[in-house]
Design an enzyme around this catalytic site. Structure first.
Site, short mmCIF file in Angstrom:
data_model
loop_
_atom_site.label_atom_id
_atom_site.label_comp_id
_atom_site.label_asym_id
_atom_site.label_seq_id
_atom_site.Cartn_x
_atom_site.Cartn_y
_atom_site.Cartn_z
N ASP A 156 0.82 -1.21 0.00
CA ASP A 156 0.00 0.00 0.00
C ASP A 156 0.86 1.26 0.00
OD1 ASP A 156 0.56 0.33 2.74
OD2 ASP A 156 -1.20 -0.83 3.30
N LYS A 163 -3.72 2.97 -0.12
CA LYS A 163 -4.73 3.66 0.68
C LYS A 163 -4.17 5.01 1.02
CE LYS A 163 -6.29 -0.19 3.50
NZ LYS A 163 -6.41 -0.57 4.90
N MET A 214 -3.40 9.47 11.64
CA MET A 214 -4.52 9.79 10.74
C MET A 214 -5.31 11.00 11.25
SD MET A 214 -5.89 5.91 10.17
CE MET A 214 -5.73 5.47 11.88
C1 LIG Z 1 -3.45 3.80 8.64
S1 LIG Z 1 -2.25 4.41 9.76
C2 LIG Z 1 -1.07 3.11 9.66
C3 LIG Z 1 -0.02 3.14 10.72
C4 LIG Z 1 1.06 2.08 10.52
N1 LIG Z 1 0.50 0.75 10.57
C5 LIG Z 1 2.18 2.21 11.53
O1 LIG Z 1 2.35 1.34 12.39
O2 LIG Z 1 2.93 3.20 11.43
C6 LIG Z 1 -1.53 5.69 8.80
C7 LIG Z 1 -1.07 6.88 9.63
O3 LIG Z 1 0.22 6.63 10.18
C8 LIG Z 1 0.93 7.84 10.28
N2 LIG Z 1 2.17 7.72 9.51
C9 LIG Z 1 2.61 6.65 8.83
N3 LIG Z 1 3.81 6.87 8.27
C10 LIG Z 1 4.15 8.12 8.63
C11 LIG Z 1 5.28 8.96 8.37
N4 LIG Z 1 6.31 8.51 7.65
N5 LIG Z 1 5.30 10.21 8.88
C12 LIG Z 1 4.27 10.67 9.62
N6 LIG Z 1 3.18 9.93 9.91
C13 LIG Z 1 3.12 8.68 9.42
C14 LIG Z 1 0.02 8.94 9.75
O4 LIG Z 1 -0.66 9.52 10.84
C15 LIG Z 1 -0.91 8.15 8.85
O5 LIG Z 1 -2.14 8.82 8.68
#
Ligand SMILES: C[S@@+](CC[C@H](N)C(=O)[O-])C[C@H]1O[C@@H](n2cnc3c(N)ncnc32)[C@H](O)[C@@H]1O
Length: 244
Positions: free
Chosen positions: A34, A56, A170
């Site tokens: 994704d 997504k 998110m």
């Molecule tokens: C659907 S959640 C998935 C989280 C993921 N499974 C994890 O453990 O990091 C997605 C959210 O993770 C955060 N996120 C993921 N990667 C990021 C990054 N490189 N920098 C900032 N926020 C991040 C954001 O808030 C984004 O909206």
């Protein structure tokens, strides 16, 4: 029937992929990935590996989860080694549990490969520890996203009165609401907060402020972004390293 590896890709920096994840990526017959999984990881795959993008973007799902589940299942009927590559950790707001249940119900073997979650690693790259002796003894990771159809908030705001560090995933598009809610439950207007965009990548950008002013300062930041609330944010003055 093949086996599915529900694999965490880490938060962005390709070097934060685990050795175990790298090993299955190198052996995979198909990789279903994704948007938040760093696409450079795909270069590690063997020749002939099939790539399926089921991206997504926060709440804008390219494919509904049901269809993603089915893509993974069908891939397992076709291939021996199926890697389902997800940003961060597959079980931290990653819906990896749903995918596991779907596969179990259909008799498909699977394994979880934990990934480094953005919830901890992204603040860490910004020089913000989620716990720090003498500052906070706990942290919580919360979804900032709420279904538009629900009339009442699903988030138990009243529980957040403690001095835990709070990491919202998110939540950028609801930043104003989140800060208003935190002030409503009694947090001071000058309580520290940071928004970190594209953490652990060369585009990482951190904006620090207070509950009162962060919205104006950070609303234009690109996604993915997360929000950190708590006294630990102040430690960035001493611990910032990656963005230097
Ligand atoms: C659907 S959640 C998935 C989280 C993921 N499974 C994890 O453990 O990091 C997605 C959210 O993770 C955060 N996120 C993921 N990667 C990021 C990054 N490189 N920098 C900032 N926020 C991040 C954001 O808030 C984004 O909206």
């Amino acid at each position: 029937m093949g086996k599915v590896y529900l694999t965490g890709a880490g938060p962005g920096d390709i070097d934060l992929l685990t050795v175990k994840a790298l090993r299955v990526v190198q052996q995979a017959d198909v990789i279903i990935y994704d948007r938040l999984a760093n696409p450079d990881i795909l270069q590690e795959a063997k020749d002939g590996c099939e790539f399926i993008y089921v991206g997504k973007e926060d709440s804008h799902h390219t494919l509904p989860q049901e269809e993603i589940n089915e893509v993974i299942y069908q891939s397992a009927l076709k291939y021996e080694k199926v890697v389902r590559l997800k940003g961060g950790d597959p079980l931290v707001f990653g819906r990896g549990g749903e995918e596991g249940i779907y596969l179990r119900e259909r008799g498909i073997e699977f394994e979880f490969i934990p990934g480094i979650t953005s919830a901890i690693a992204v603040p860490e790259y910004a020089g913000i520890p989620v716990t720090h002796r003498g500052v906070t003894v706990s942290f919580r990771v919360v979804t900032g996203h709420e279904s538009k159809n629900k009339e009442h908030s699903q988030i138990p705001w009243e529980n957040y009165k403690t001095d835990d560090t709070i990491v919202f995933l998110m939540g950028l598009h609801r930043l104003k609401k989140i800060t208003q809610k935190l002030i409503e439950i009694g947090k001071p207007k000058d309580h520290p907060i940071a928004v970190i965009s594209r953490g652990t990548t060369p585009d990482e950008k951190t904006v620090v402020g207070t509950l009162d002013d962060i919205y104006e300062k950070a609303k234009e930041l690109p996604t993915p972004a997360l929000i950190v609330v708590g006294e630990v944010v102040k430690l960035r003055d001493q611990l910032s390293w990656f963005e230097k």
